[in-house]
Every structure is written in C-alpha cells, then in structure tokens.
Write a protein that holds these residues in place. Structure first.
Motif, PDB file in Angstrom:
ATOM      1  N   THR A 170       0.850  -1.184   0.000  1.00 22.20           N
ATOM      2  CA  THR A 170       0.000   0.000   0.000  1.00 22.20           C
ATOM      3  C   THR A 170       0.888   1.237   0.000  1.00 22.20           C
ATOM      4  OG1 THR A 170      -1.739  -1.160   1.230  1.00 22.20           O
ATOM      5  CG2 THR A 170      -1.813   1.254   1.230  1.00 22.20           C
ATOM      6  N   TRP A 171       0.743   2.076  -0.994  1.00 23.66           N
ATOM      7  CA  TRP A 171       1.577   3.282  -1.105  1.00 23.66           C
ATOM      8  C   TRP A 171       1.362   4.184   0.107  1.00 23.66           C
ATOM      9  CZ3 TRP A 171      -0.225   4.874  -6.691  1.00 23.66           C
ATOM     10  CH2 TRP A 171       0.137   3.854  -7.578  1.00 23.66           C
ATOM     11  N   GLY A 172       2.447   4.769   0.574  1.00 18.82           N
ATOM     12  CA  GLY A 172       2.356   5.720   1.674  1.00 18.82           C
ATOM     13  C   GLY A 172       2.485   5.109   3.047  1.00 18.82           C
ATOM     14  N   VAL A 206      12.176   0.764 -10.910  1.00 18.13           N
ATOM     15  CA  VAL A 206      10.763   0.741 -10.538  1.00 18.13           C
ATOM     16  C   VAL A 206       9.929   0.897 -11.801  1.00 18.13           C
ATOM     17  CG1 VAL A 206       8.937   1.880  -9.236  1.00 18.13           C
ATOM     18  CG2 VAL A 206      11.248   1.760  -8.295  1.00 18.13           C
ATOM     19  N   LEU A 207       8.924   0.053 -11.958  1.00 22.11           N
ATOM     20  CA  LEU A 207       8.012   0.133 -13.100  1.00 22.11           C
ATOM     21  C   LEU A 207       6.620   0.501 -12.617  1.00 22.11           C
ATOM     22  CD1 LEU A 207       8.888  -3.147 -15.053  1.00 22.11           C
ATOM     23  CD2 LEU A 207       9.724  -0.837 -15.505  1.00 22.11           C
ATOM     24  N   GLY A 208       5.935   1.313 -13.386  1.00 19.88           N
ATOM     25  CA  GLY A 208       4.548   1.636 -13.063  1.00 19.88           C
ATOM     26  C   GLY A 208       3.807   2.124 -14.287  1.00 19.88           C
ATOM     27  N   SER A 209       2.634   1.539 -14.561  1.00 20.58           N
ATOM     28  CA  SER A 209       1.812   2.024 -15.676  1.00 20.58           C
ATOM     29  C   SER A 209       0.473   2.490 -15.123  1.00 20.58           C
ATOM     30  CB  SER A 209       1.601   0.927 -16.731  1.00 20.58           C
ATOM     31  OG  SER A 209       0.857  -0.146 -16.206  1.00 20.58           O
ATOM     32  N   ASP A 210       0.065   3.668 -15.552  1.00 20.96           N
ATOM     33  CA  ASP A 210      -1.203   4.268 -15.133  1.00 20.96           C
ATOM     34  C   ASP A 210      -1.298   4.403 -13.615  1.00 20.96           C
ATOM     35  OD1 ASP A 210      -3.486   5.503 -16.184  1.00 20.96           O
ATOM     36  OD2 ASP A 210      -4.739   3.846 -15.547  1.00 20.96           O
ATOM     37  N   VAL A 211      -0.197   4.820 -12.988  1.00 26.45           N
ATOM     38  CA  VAL A 211      -0.186   5.006 -11.535  1.00 26.45           C
ATOM     39  C   VAL A 211      -0.388   6.466 -11.135  1.00 26.45           C
ATOM     40  CG1 VAL A 211       1.208   2.966 -11.041  1.00 26.45           C
ATOM     41  CG2 VAL A 211       2.348   5.132 -11.561  1.00 26.45           C
ATOM     42  N   ILE A 212      -0.411   7.373 -12.126  1.00 21.54           N
ATOM     43  CA  ILE A 212      -0.625   8.793 -11.838  1.00 21.54           C
ATOM     44  C   ILE A 212      -2.058   9.125 -12.224  1.00 21.54           C
ATOM     45  CG2 ILE A 212       0.238  11.136 -12.214  1.00 21.54           C
ATOM     46  CD1 ILE A 212       2.810   9.843 -13.338  1.00 21.54           C
ATOM     47  N   ALA A 259      -3.390  10.338  -4.841  1.00 24.94           N
ATOM     48  CA  ALA A 259      -2.451   9.225  -4.948  1.00 24.94           C
ATOM     49  C   ALA A 259      -1.028   9.699  -5.190  1.00 24.94           C
ATOM     50  CB  ALA A 259      -2.880   8.283  -6.077  1.00 24.94           C
ATOM     51  N   VAL A 260      -0.857  10.931  -5.693  1.00 28.55           N
ATOM     52  CA  VAL A 260       0.470  11.436  -6.023  1.00 28.55           C
ATOM     53  C   VAL A 260       1.381  11.467  -4.805  1.00 28.55           C
ATOM     54  CG1 VAL A 260       1.722  13.555  -6.627  1.00 28.55           C
ATOM     55  CG2 VAL A 260      -0.134  12.741  -8.079  1.00 28.55           C
ATOM     56  N   VAL A 261       0.880  11.969  -3.687  1.00 20.82           N
ATOM     57  CA  VAL A 261       1.695  12.090  -2.475  1.00 20.82           C
ATOM     58  C   VAL A 261       2.175  10.727  -2.001  1.00 20.82           C
ATOM     59  CG1 VAL A 261       1.702  12.806  -0.055  1.00 20.82           C
ATOM     60  CG2 VAL A 261       0.547  14.211  -1.769  1.00 20.82           C
ATOM     61  N   ASP A 262       1.272   9.755  -1.942  1.00 21.02           N
ATOM     62  CA  ASP A 262       1.637   8.419  -1.469  1.00 21.02           C
ATOM     63  C   ASP A 262       2.564   7.712  -2.451  1.00 21.02           C
ATOM     64  OD1 ASP A 262       0.157   8.719   0.835  1.00 21.02           O
ATOM     65  OD2 ASP A 262      -1.637   7.774   0.007  1.00 21.02           O
ATOM     66  N   LEU A 263       2.326   7.905  -3.759  1.00 19.91           N
ATOM     67  CA  LEU A 263       3.187   7.297  -4.768  1.00 19.91           C
ATOM     68  C   LEU A 263       4.615   7.813  -4.635  1.00 19.91           C
ATOM     69  CD1 LEU A 263       3.813   5.709  -7.365  1.00 19.91           C
ATOM     70  CD2 LEU A 263       2.932   7.660  -8.665  1.00 19.91           C
ATOM     71  N   LEU A 264       4.786   9.118  -4.547  1.00 20.38           N
ATOM     72  CA  LEU A 264       6.124   9.685  -4.437  1.00 20.38           C
ATOM     73  C   LEU A 264       6.785   9.315  -3.119  1.00 20.38           C
ATOM     74  CD1 LEU A 264       5.562  13.198  -6.038  1.00 20.38           C
ATOM     75  CD2 LEU A 264       6.978  11.338  -6.926  1.00 20.38           C
ATOM     76  N   ASP A 265       5.993   9.215  -2.060  1.00 12.34           N
ATOM     77  CA  ASP A 265       6.540   8.782  -0.768  1.00 12.34           C
ATOM     78  C   ASP A 265       7.094   7.362  -0.875  1.00 12.34           C
ATOM     79  OD1 ASP A 265       6.835   9.142   2.209  1.00 12.34           O
ATOM     80  OD2 ASP A 265       5.488   7.419   2.202  1.00 12.34           O
ATOM     81  N   THR A 266       6.355   6.493  -1.554  1.00 17.61           N
ATOM     82  CA  THR A 266       6.812   5.115  -1.744  1.00 17.61           C
ATOM     83  C   THR A 266       8.057   5.070  -2.622  1.00 17.61           C
ATOM     84  OG1 THR A 266       4.581   4.225  -1.482  1.00 17.61           O
ATOM     85  CG2 THR A 266       6.160   2.842  -2.652  1.00 17.61           C
ATOM     86  N   LEU A 267       8.078   5.847  -3.695  1.00 20.44           N
ATOM     87  CA  LEU A 267       9.252   5.888  -4.574  1.00 20.44           C
ATOM     88  C   LEU A 267      10.485   6.374  -3.825  1.00 20.44           C
ATOM     89  CD1 LEU A 267       7.755   7.305  -7.893  1.00 20.44           C
ATOM     90  CD2 LEU A 267       8.575   4.984  -7.483  1.00 20.44           C
ATOM     91  N   LEU A 268      10.315   7.378  -2.983  1.00 22.67           N
ATOM     92  CA  LEU A 268      11.454   7.903  -2.225  1.00 22.67           C
ATOM     93  C   LEU A 268      12.018   6.861  -1.277  1.00 22.67           C
ATOM     94  CD1 LEU A 268      10.272  11.541  -1.412  1.00 22.67           C
ATOM     95  CD2 LEU A 268      12.271  10.872  -2.766  1.00 22.67           C
TER      96      LEU A 268
END
Length: 294
Positions: free
Chosen positions: A168-170, A215-221, A226-235
């Motif tokens: 779960t992202w974030g 890291v791969l991701g399609s249609d995740v934006i 969801a942007v905040v949690d996605l970037l938190d997970t990527l970081l």
C-alpha cells in the motif's frame, strides 16, 4: 519548436536519451502539461487502441509468447477499485521494455524489478520473460487476479522469475526495507505477501530492496490524492542508482502537473520521446517518464 531546444541526455540505466525536465520557474510543470496536450492532442486520438476493457481477457504477443491476460470488466467503475482491466499505457510500457531490450538500450536479464500498481500484471510478466526477477505489487483486493495472470502466463520458457506481493503506497516501511537503498541495476515493483507461480514462499522486504534498482509503473498517476503516497513510496524504495519507468494515460492535466511539480524536487525527470517506443505500440494518449533520485 520548443521540443527542439530542450536538453536531451541519458538517465539511469536506460541507454537512450530523454527530454530532461528542468525548470527555472514554478510554472515549469504547467508548461510541460500544456506542451503535451498541445503536441499530442490526446482527446482527438482513439481511447483504448490496444485493449478491450469489456472483454474477459486481453491477448498479446510478446517476447515470443502469446500472453492471455484475464480482466474483470464487472469491477470497472466500482468506487475505489483499480487494476481490474488493462489500459493502453500498460501495453505501451510492456512493449517498450521488449523493444528497448531488443535494441540493447536496456538490460533486464538477471535484474531485480519491482512493479508498482501491477493491476492485471502484463508489464511484470513481460519483464520476467525478458529475464528480470520481478516482484509485482498491488493492493490486497487486487492480488487474486494478479496471481492468476502470473501463474497462467509464466508456466514455461520464462528467462526470469515473478512473485506477487501486497503493498500500500504511503505506508511507513520497516527500517530494514529502506536500509540500504537499492543501488543495483534492476527494476522495482510494490508488494507484501508473496506468491511465486502458485506457491507462497516467504520473501523479506530487505532482501527484495537489497537487489532491486528499477521501478516500473503504468497508469499510476491517476489522482492528486495518490500522487503524495506514490512519491513517498518511490522515495523510500529508490537509491540514487535506481531507475523508475512510468507510463500513464493523458486524462487530466491537473493531476499530471501536480505529480511533475512534486517529482522534480527529489528526482531527475526525463520524458521518453515516442520515437523510442515500440513502433507498433505508440499512442498520443500516453506519456512515458524516467525518474532517477537526486
């Protein structure tokens, strides 16, 4: 043309040159989205050119295999449900990986890969067929369909491997998940419980991240929330040698602007020109970015 004056250079482990997004003003993200909508005019192009979301399965030839990806059309449109059907951005990213490997622009053989928001699993399956050791991840309620597609399509002749995990992202990761960061060449996908071709072996998160670097991701934006949690997970997942490949549908310029504005603070961001995509799988409704942590 503005496209001809921007800087192009290599980012991460990808051998091709990308259009680097470097802005001197706060309006840079808005200008990038305006440029995309102006050049590609996504609303004038056919939606779902490579998929049929009303079908129970998608058939696609990739890496010498005929893939059959199961979908759940009845789940499409249900509040909070994602990943039930394929989108063009997933097909585009999967075929881009195959094309880049064929051209020698990308090496996946033996690399560790993590895919975020795997959905139906097409991209992760293609990465495994190309020799990567892939972990496909998604939310708990999406794992059943994801596991089924991995088991169905990766039975024979697979050069790499694939596992399915919940993520779960974030969420705050354990200390051993982020130390040390993944600085090896490979690809990254999100998860928590693991299933490998029907079996359920235990794989620790620390082992996963010690060896992954892409890291791969399609249609995740797809939403500002969801942007905040996605970037938190990527970081948390990325080291400075990690390469992130993201593809997405051009639906909402505000959401994309929000993502880019936040992403450039911590990542070098480059847009992959469509001339470098698989020639038979290009779409003006899709954009692809590469990210490398600063």
């Amino acid at each position: 043309m503005e496209e001809e004056t921007v800087e192009m250079k290599k980012l991460g482990c990808y051998g091709g040159k990308v259009i680097v997004l470097e802005w001197e003003t706060e309006s840079g993200a808005a200008e990038e989205t305006m440029l995309l909508w102006g050049i590609q005019q996504p609303t004038l192009s056919k939606q779902n050119a490579f998929v049929s979301q009303s079908s129970l399965q998608l058939r696609l030839d990739a890496c010498g295999h005929s893939l059959s990806i199961l979908q759940s059309p009845s789940s499409l449109g249900k509040p909070g449900v994602t990943g039930a059907v394929m989108w063009d951005s997933g097909v585009v990213l999967g075929k881009f990986l195959e094309h880049a490997v064929d051209l020698g622009m990308l090496v996946l053989q033996g690399r560790k890969v993590i895919e975020l928001g795997s959905g139906c699993g097409l991209v992760g399956c293609i990465a495994a067929l190309l020799g990567a050791q892939v972990v496909l991840t998604d939310l708990p309620d999406r794992l059943r369909l994801l596991k089924k597609n991995v088991e169905t399509n990766l039975r024979h002749g697979v050069r790499g491997s694939a596992a399915v995990k919940e993520l779960t992202w974030g969420d705050d990761p354990d200390h051993d998940l982020i130390e040390p960061p993944p600085d090896y060449e490979g690809i990254v996908v999100k998860s928590s419980r693991c299933a490998l071709f029907g079996r359920v072996p235990y794989v620790t998160c620390s082992h996963l991240l010690l060896h992954a670097s892409q890291v791969l991701g399609s249609d995740v934006i797809y939403s500002e929330g969801a942007v905040v949690d996605l970037l938190d997970t990527l970081l948390h997942l990325c080291g400075t040698q990690t390469t992130v490949f993201l593809s997405g549908e051009l639906r909402n310029d505000t959401v994309l602007e929000c993502f880019l504005e936040a992403a450039v603070k911590d990542f070098a961001v480059g847009r992959v020109d469509q001339s470098q995509w698989h020639p038979e799988y290009c779409s003006r409704r899709v954009v692809m970015y590469i990210l490398v942590k600063k």
